[in-house]
Motif scaffolding. Sequence first.
Motif, PDB file in Angstrom:
ATOM      1  N   MET A 112       0.842  -1.191   0.000  1.00  0.00           N
ATOM      2  CA  MET A 112       0.000   0.000   0.000  1.00  0.00           C
ATOM      3  C   MET A 112       0.883   1.250   0.000  1.00  0.00           C
ATOM      4  SD  MET A 112      -2.946   1.219   2.714  1.00  0.00           S
ATOM      5  CE  MET A 112      -4.076  -0.086   2.264  1.00  0.00           C
ATOM      6  N   HIS A 113       0.581   2.189  -0.913  1.00  0.00           N
ATOM      7  CA  HIS A 113       1.324   3.434  -1.001  1.00  0.00           C
ATOM      8  C   HIS A 113       0.865   4.410   0.091  1.00  0.00           C
ATOM      9  CE1 HIS A 113       3.157   2.306  -4.821  1.00  0.00           C
ATOM     10  NE2 HIS A 113       1.970   1.907  -5.223  1.00  0.00           N
ATOM     11  N   LEU A 114       1.709   5.404   0.365  1.00  0.00           N
ATOM     12  CA  LEU A 114       1.370   6.368   1.406  1.00  0.00           C
ATOM     13  C   LEU A 114       0.122   7.180   1.050  1.00  0.00           C
ATOM     14  CD1 LEU A 114       4.769   7.809   2.710  1.00  0.00           C
ATOM     15  CD2 LEU A 114       3.060   6.473   3.963  1.00  0.00           C
ATOM     16  N   HIS A 115      -0.110   7.423  -0.237  1.00  0.00           N
ATOM     17  CA  HIS A 115      -1.322   8.173  -0.573  1.00  0.00           C
ATOM     18  C   HIS A 115      -2.576   7.349  -0.268  1.00  0.00           C
ATOM     19  CE1 HIS A 115      -1.354   5.845  -4.317  1.00  0.00           C
ATOM     20  NE2 HIS A 115      -0.180   6.346  -4.649  1.00  0.00           N
ATOM     21  N   ASP A 116      -2.481   6.022  -0.381  1.00  0.00           N
ATOM     22  CA  ASP A 116      -3.601   5.171   0.019  1.00  0.00           C
ATOM     23  C   ASP A 116      -3.794   5.218   1.537  1.00  0.00           C
ATOM     24  OD1 ASP A 116      -3.997   4.325  -2.640  1.00  0.00           O
ATOM     25  OD2 ASP A 116      -2.491   2.739  -2.404  1.00  0.00           O
ATOM     26  N   VAL A 117      -2.680   5.208   2.256  1.00  0.00           N
ATOM     27  CA  VAL A 117      -2.741   5.274   3.718  1.00  0.00           C
ATOM     28  C   VAL A 117      -3.415   6.563   4.158  1.00  0.00           C
ATOM     29  CG1 VAL A 117      -1.370   5.441   5.829  1.00  0.00           C
ATOM     30  CG2 VAL A 117      -0.727   3.797   4.041  1.00  0.00           C
ATOM     31  N   TRP A 118      -3.053   7.657   3.501  1.00  0.00           N
ATOM     32  CA  TRP A 118      -3.627   8.930   3.914  1.00  0.00           C
ATOM     33  C   TRP A 118      -5.084   9.081   3.503  1.00  0.00           C
ATOM     34  CZ3 TRP A 118      -2.821  12.406   7.434  1.00  0.00           C
ATOM     35  CH2 TRP A 118      -1.601  12.366   8.087  1.00  0.00           C
ATOM     36  N   PHE A 119      -5.476   8.421   2.444  1.00  0.00           N
ATOM     37  CA  PHE A 119      -6.911   8.388   2.124  1.00  0.00           C
ATOM     38  C   PHE A 119      -7.674   7.699   3.254  1.00  0.00           C
ATOM     39  CE2 PHE A 119     -10.657   6.292   0.382  1.00  0.00           C
ATOM     40  CZ  PHE A 119     -11.270   7.323  -0.312  1.00  0.00           C
ATOM     41  N   VAL A 120      -7.134   6.596   3.755  1.00  0.00           N
ATOM     42  CA  VAL A 120      -7.770   5.874   4.868  1.00  0.00           C
ATOM     43  C   VAL A 120      -7.778   6.733   6.125  1.00  0.00           C
ATOM     44  CG1 VAL A 120      -7.593   3.862   6.375  1.00  0.00           C
ATOM     45  CG2 VAL A 120      -7.170   3.617   3.924  1.00  0.00           C
ATOM     46  N   LEU A 121      -6.660   7.420   6.409  1.00  0.00           N
ATOM     47  CA  LEU A 121      -6.586   8.258   7.601  1.00  0.00           C
ATOM     48  C   LEU A 121      -7.574   9.416   7.538  1.00  0.00           C
ATOM     49  CD1 LEU A 121      -2.725   8.380   8.232  1.00  0.00           C
ATOM     50  CD2 LEU A 121      -4.456   7.086   9.491  1.00  0.00           C
ATOM     51  N   LEU A 173     -12.861  17.970  12.691  1.00  0.00           N
ATOM     52  CA  LEU A 173     -13.101  18.652  11.415  1.00  0.00           C
ATOM     53  C   LEU A 173     -11.870  19.432  10.981  1.00  0.00           C
ATOM     54  CD1 LEU A 173     -14.849  19.720   9.101  1.00  0.00           C
ATOM     55  CD2 LEU A 173     -15.696  21.487  10.670  1.00  0.00           C
ATOM     56  N   LEU A 174     -11.284  20.178  11.907  1.00  0.00           N
ATOM     57  CA  LEU A 174     -10.089  20.957  11.582  1.00  0.00           C
ATOM     58  C   LEU A 174      -8.953  20.043  11.140  1.00  0.00           C
ATOM     59  CD1 LEU A 174     -10.161  23.471  14.578  1.00  0.00           C
ATOM     60  CD2 LEU A 174     -10.943  23.859  12.237  1.00  0.00           C
ATOM     61  N   THR A 175      -8.805  18.915  11.818  1.00  0.00           N
ATOM     62  CA  THR A 175      -7.740  17.980  11.461  1.00  0.00           C
ATOM     63  C   THR A 175      -8.002  17.346  10.102  1.00  0.00           C
ATOM     64  OG1 THR A 175      -7.500  17.494  13.822  1.00  0.00           O
ATOM     65  CG2 THR A 175      -6.404  16.016  12.285  1.00  0.00           C
ATOM     66  N   ALA A 176      -9.257  16.985   9.842  1.00  0.00           N
ATOM     67  CA  ALA A 176      -9.599  16.398   8.542  1.00  0.00           C
ATOM     68  C   ALA A 176      -9.337  17.387   7.409  1.00  0.00           C
ATOM     69  CB  ALA A 176     -11.050  15.951   8.533  1.00  0.00           C
ATOM     70  N   GLY A 177      -9.735  18.645   7.608  1.00  0.00           N
ATOM     71  CA  GLY A 177      -9.482  19.660   6.584  1.00  0.00           C
ATOM     72  C   GLY A 177      -8.008  19.922   6.385  1.00  0.00           C
ATOM     73  N   GLY A 178      -7.255  20.004   7.496  1.00  0.00           N
ATOM     74  CA  GLY A 178      -5.812  20.221   7.379  1.00  0.00           C
ATOM     75  C   GLY A 178      -5.104  19.059   6.725  1.00  0.00           C
ATOM     76  N   THR A 186      -6.405  16.956   4.579  1.00  0.00           N
ATOM     77  CA  THR A 186      -6.746  16.969   3.151  1.00  0.00           C
ATOM     78  C   THR A 186      -5.902  18.002   2.407  1.00  0.00           C
ATOM     79  OG1 THR A 186      -9.024  16.343   3.688  1.00  0.00           O
ATOM     80  CG2 THR A 186      -8.629  17.235   1.492  1.00  0.00           C
ATOM     81  N   PHE A 187      -5.747  19.181   2.999  1.00  0.00           N
ATOM     82  CA  PHE A 187      -4.930  20.231   2.384  1.00  0.00           C
ATOM     83  C   PHE A 187      -3.483  19.779   2.189  1.00  0.00           C
ATOM     84  CE2 PHE A 187      -1.928  23.730   3.174  1.00  0.00           C
ATOM     85  CZ  PHE A 187      -2.187  24.520   2.068  1.00  0.00           C
ATOM     86  N   ALA A 188      -2.920  19.103   3.196  1.00  0.00           N
ATOM     87  CA  ALA A 188      -1.514  18.713   3.125  1.00  0.00           C
ATOM     88  C   ALA A 188      -1.286  17.460   2.295  1.00  0.00           C
ATOM     89  CB  ALA A 188      -0.971  18.497   4.545  1.00  0.00           C
ATOM     90  N   THR A 198       6.503  14.501   1.521  1.00  0.00           N
ATOM     91  CA  THR A 198       5.529  15.225   2.345  1.00  0.00           C
ATOM     92  C   THR A 198       4.659  14.262   3.128  1.00  0.00           C
ATOM     93  OG1 THR A 198       5.462  17.065   0.772  1.00  0.00           O
ATOM     94  CG2 THR A 198       3.609  16.850   2.283  1.00  0.00           C
ATOM     95  N   LEU A 199       4.179  13.230   2.453  1.00  0.00           N
ATOM     96  CA  LEU A 199       3.317  12.249   3.120  1.00  0.00           C
ATOM     97  C   LEU A 199       4.075  11.508   4.216  1.00  0.00           C
ATOM     98  CD1 LEU A 199       1.419  10.777   0.036  1.00  0.00           C
ATOM     99  CD2 LEU A 199       0.640  12.525   1.629  1.00  0.00           C
ATOM    100  N   LYS A 200       5.358  11.271   4.001  1.00  0.00           N
ATOM    101  CA  LYS A 200       6.167  10.576   5.009  1.00  0.00           C
ATOM    102  C   LYS A 200       6.293  11.421   6.273  1.00  0.00           C
ATOM    103  CE  LYS A 200      10.632   8.253   5.593  1.00  0.00           C
ATOM    104  NZ  LYS A 200      11.915   7.889   4.928  1.00  0.00           N
ATOM    105  N   ILE A 201       6.575  12.725   6.110  1.00  0.00           N
ATOM    106  CA  ILE A 201       6.673  13.623   7.265  1.00  0.00           C
ATOM    107  C   ILE A 201       5.332  13.690   8.001  1.00  0.00           C
ATOM    108  CG2 ILE A 201       7.027  16.014   7.979  1.00  0.00           C
ATOM    109  CD1 ILE A 201       9.029  16.283   5.713  1.00  0.00           C
ATOM    110  N   MET A 202       4.250  13.793   7.248  1.00  0.00           N
ATOM    111  CA  MET A 202       2.920  13.842   7.845  1.00  0.00           C
ATOM    112  C   MET A 202       2.618  12.582   8.645  1.00  0.00           C
ATOM    113  SD  MET A 202       0.644  15.459   4.761  1.00  0.00           S
ATOM    114  CE  MET A 202      -0.871  15.114   5.655  1.00  0.00           C
ATOM    115  N   THR A 203       3.064  11.446   8.136  1.00  0.00           N
ATOM    116  CA  THR A 203       2.803  10.176   8.820  1.00  0.00           C
ATOM    117  C   THR A 203       3.478  10.149  10.184  1.00  0.00           C
ATOM    118  OG1 THR A 203       2.649   9.067   6.670  1.00  0.00           O
ATOM    119  CG2 THR A 203       2.954   7.676   8.619  1.00  0.00           C
ATOM    120  N   TRP A 204       4.720  10.613  10.248  1.00  0.00           N
ATOM    121  CA  TRP A 204       5.425  10.666  11.532  1.00  0.00           C
ATOM    122  C   TRP A 204       4.729  11.619  12.500  1.00  0.00           C
ATOM    123  CZ3 TRP A 204       8.774   7.444  13.509  1.00  0.00           C
ATOM    124  CH2 TRP A 204       9.552   6.646  12.664  1.00  0.00           C
TER     125      TRP A 204
END
Length: 333
Positions: free
Chosen positions: A1-10, A60-65, A67-69, A294-300
């Motif tokens: 699974m790619h990180l973009h898939d992981v972030w879609f789930v998150l 909500l704020l976290t979901a919007g942020g 999505t933006f990142a 970017t997705l890697k930093i966000m994951t950490w």
Amino acid sequence: MHLHDVWFVLIAVLWTGYFFLEGFDFGVGVLTRLLARDRPERRVLINTIGPVWDGNEVWLLTAGGATFAAFPDWYATLFSGFYLPLLVILVCLIVRGVAFEYRAKRTDERWQTTWERAIFWTSLIPAFLWGVAFANIVHGVAIDRSGEYTGQVWDLFGPYALLGGLVTLSLFTFHGAVFASLKTLGDIRARARRFATGAGAVTAVLAVGFLAWTQGDGGDAASLAAAIVAVLALLGALGANLRGREGWAFALSGVTVVAVVATLFLTLFPDVMPSSLDPAWSLTVENASSTPYTLKIMTWCAGIAAPLVVLYQGWTYWVFRKRIGTQHIAEAH
């Protein structure tokens, strides 16, 4: 699974958490006019969510942020194309927060009544518009080859979208009624249970139609399984409510919310915003995502911060877990 898939789930998890928590929050706000008979009862209902409503909006704020990142193209198309409905939701959330804080600043009858009406309307309108927005996201909107929304604002209010709005409004109201019966004492508790029975029956009819339409529109085996779970959980919540098992009723109404949101995101994947003009122009988890770095930093960052937020919010609900009734409402001075 790619990180973009992981972030879609998150991101799906963040929206699920928001609708689970803010769902009963909105529902209680709607009930302040539909269930409460006088000001003390409205104060009881407001006090059931008073310590937690602002924490619920963190999701909500976290979901919007996130999505933006993680998916900047998705964020850009969504917030520009859905600008007016999302602006209305934002204004409602601002007014709602002010109403909670300022309602009790004065004892004047007109002052308090005005803010209580504001709580009702600013709970009802977002509960409806969130369903409209997500129904459009799943169903697809007019996106051109450059990823720009080319439709008009009234295009967002088609039959499927309006049905989605009615489903979220009725589901959140049912969820809120079950929560009210779980958190209150006395006559208002019994009336909340009776109200939940009627609201749940209406929700069941609307939800079955909406989920069937969603499944026929582009669902697969996974989304079908989630839809079935949603219907069974809703029926279970109704049964538990009728038997007076308020804890089980609330847990199962929460499962219903989770399963409905899961159905929408499972139907959506791997798109994030399908194009109704040409499927090739749809935004997907791959073409709308940020760079892998970017997705890697966000994951950490998420791995460190998210558990702390969940623990803190869980502790808040534990501290304010007791039931309240009109006997606990102090006289106004």
